[in-house]
Design an enzyme around this catalytic site. Structure first.
Site, short mmCIF file in Angstrom:
data_model
loop_
_atom_site.label_atom_id
_atom_site.label_comp_id
_atom_site.label_asym_id
_atom_site.label_seq_id
_atom_site.Cartn_x
_atom_site.Cartn_y
_atom_site.Cartn_z
N ARG A 32 36.86 54.00 39.04
CA ARG A 32 37.14 55.37 38.60
C ARG A 32 36.38 55.72 37.32
O ARG A 32 36.18 56.90 37.02
CB ARG A 32 38.64 55.55 38.38
CG ARG A 32 39.46 55.46 39.67
CD ARG A 32 40.90 55.88 39.44
NE ARG A 32 41.56 55.05 38.45
CZ ARG A 32 42.81 55.25 38.03
NH1 ARG A 32 43.53 56.25 38.51
NH2 ARG A 32 43.35 54.44 37.14
N LYS A 172 49.15 31.73 41.38
CA LYS A 172 48.61 32.35 40.17
C LYS A 172 49.74 32.75 39.22
O LYS A 172 49.60 32.65 37.99
CB LYS A 172 47.78 33.59 40.54
CG LYS A 172 47.15 34.31 39.34
CD LYS A 172 46.25 33.40 38.52
CE LYS A 172 45.32 34.15 37.59
NZ LYS A 172 45.90 35.13 36.73
N GLU A 179 50.49 28.85 31.45
CA GLU A 179 49.62 29.31 30.36
C GLU A 179 50.44 29.83 29.18
O GLU A 179 50.13 29.53 28.02
CB GLU A 179 48.72 30.42 30.92
CG GLU A 179 47.75 31.05 29.97
CD GLU A 179 47.02 32.20 30.65
OE1 GLU A 179 47.26 33.36 30.28
OE2 GLU A 179 46.22 31.93 31.57
#
Length: 302
Positions: A32, A172, A179
């Protein structure tokens, strides 16, 4: 020649497109933001998602790198009407795995293939490659393999097919929760060392030394050492840490399964606290100590 349509050319998607282009892939891109598209040499520019689909040869492969939520949902709905039997949609954004399962089922009803790919690597992926966690059928894996081998650090390393649709984004989600915990542990430990002023330990020197031979050596520690070398006092950084959603999803999943995640949950809550500029709860605590014990209260200057 292998070709792919890339929708979403921000920091991750743009560099993924560049990595594929360097290896000779034909990449049709749409974003965009016109500047994002114009910044990528050799990409075939599309003016819309519809135009991107028109520029691809069947069976088409469209890879999305969009934020989770309304934006990605709108593009999925648009693609459902634009694609046809045998085409393949890949969601490489940080989507919730249950949303991916729903989207995969909806596309399957129209004969459109779907894969969810967890992507890790950040802004460094262009040069060193991306970690890729794939959910989908063996048929989709066969179609995706040349792209996965190119985007990964090496053709035989850094990517894995983990199971059916949803498995990639689930992995993930957990990756990002881990993390959170690793980041929190490093931050707390280094802050403790900094506060032990009698030793005068140089954190930049220490973290650089830790990078070799220690149990905690890691890429994350490499980044910390480099950051401290450039700005030891972190003067240019506000103490506000955003969370992008994966930690929340992971803690929610743990509650459903009855699995304890004390370190990761604590790290998530610290991020919430860092975004609280008002600090009303801590002001209440100070007020209570003053009320029952006569302890002094510091003014906030307002």
């Amino acid at each position: 020649m292998h070709e792919i349509g890339m929708v979403g050319l921000g920091r991750m998607g743009g560099n993924m497109a560049r990595r594929l282009l360097r290896k000779g892939f034909r990449v049709v891109g749409f974003d965009r933001d016109p500047e994002a598209l114009q910044s990528i040499d050799s990409i075939v520019p599309a003016q819309s998602v519809k135009h991107l689909c028109e520029l691809l040869n069947p069976p088409r492969l469209v890879w999305l790198m969009l934020p989770a939520g309304s934006i990605s949902q709108a593009v999925f709905q648009e693609l459902t009407s634009l694609l046809s039997l045998g085409d393949l949609v890949v969601d490489g954004g940080n989507a919730y795995y249950k949303d991916s399962q729903v989207r995969g089922a909806a596309l399957a009803e129209r004969g459109i293939l779907f894969a969810d790919v967890g992507v890790s690597g950040g802004v460094w992926g262009l040069e060193i490659g991306y970690g890729l966690m794939v959910g989908g059928s063996k048929e989709t894996l066969h179609r995706l393999q040349p792209f996965l081998e190119t985007l990964a650090p090496a053709s035989d390393r850094g990517w894995a097919h983990l199971g059916p649709v949803g498995a990639g984004h689930f992995a993930k989600m957990v990756h990002n929760g881990i993390e959170y915990g690793m980041m929190q542990a490093l931050a707390e430990g280094l802050d403790l060392i900094r506060r032990k002023s009698e030793f005068g330990i140089d954190l930049a020197v220490l973290t650089h030394a830790w990078r070799e031979g220690t149990v905690i050596r890691s890429w994350l520690l490499d980044l910390v050492a480099e950051g401290l070398r450039k700005d030891p006092e972190l003067k240019g950084i506000a103490p506000i840490v955003a969370d992008s959603g994966e930690g929340r999803w992971m803690v929610s999943e743990a509650l459903e399964l009855g699995v304890a995640l004390p370190a990761i949950t604590s790290a998530l809550f610290v991020r919430f606290e860092s975004q609280d500029r008002e600090g009303y709860d801590r002001r209440l605590l100070a007020m209570m100590r003053h009320m029952f014990g006569g302890h002094s209260v510091e003014s906030n200057g307002l």
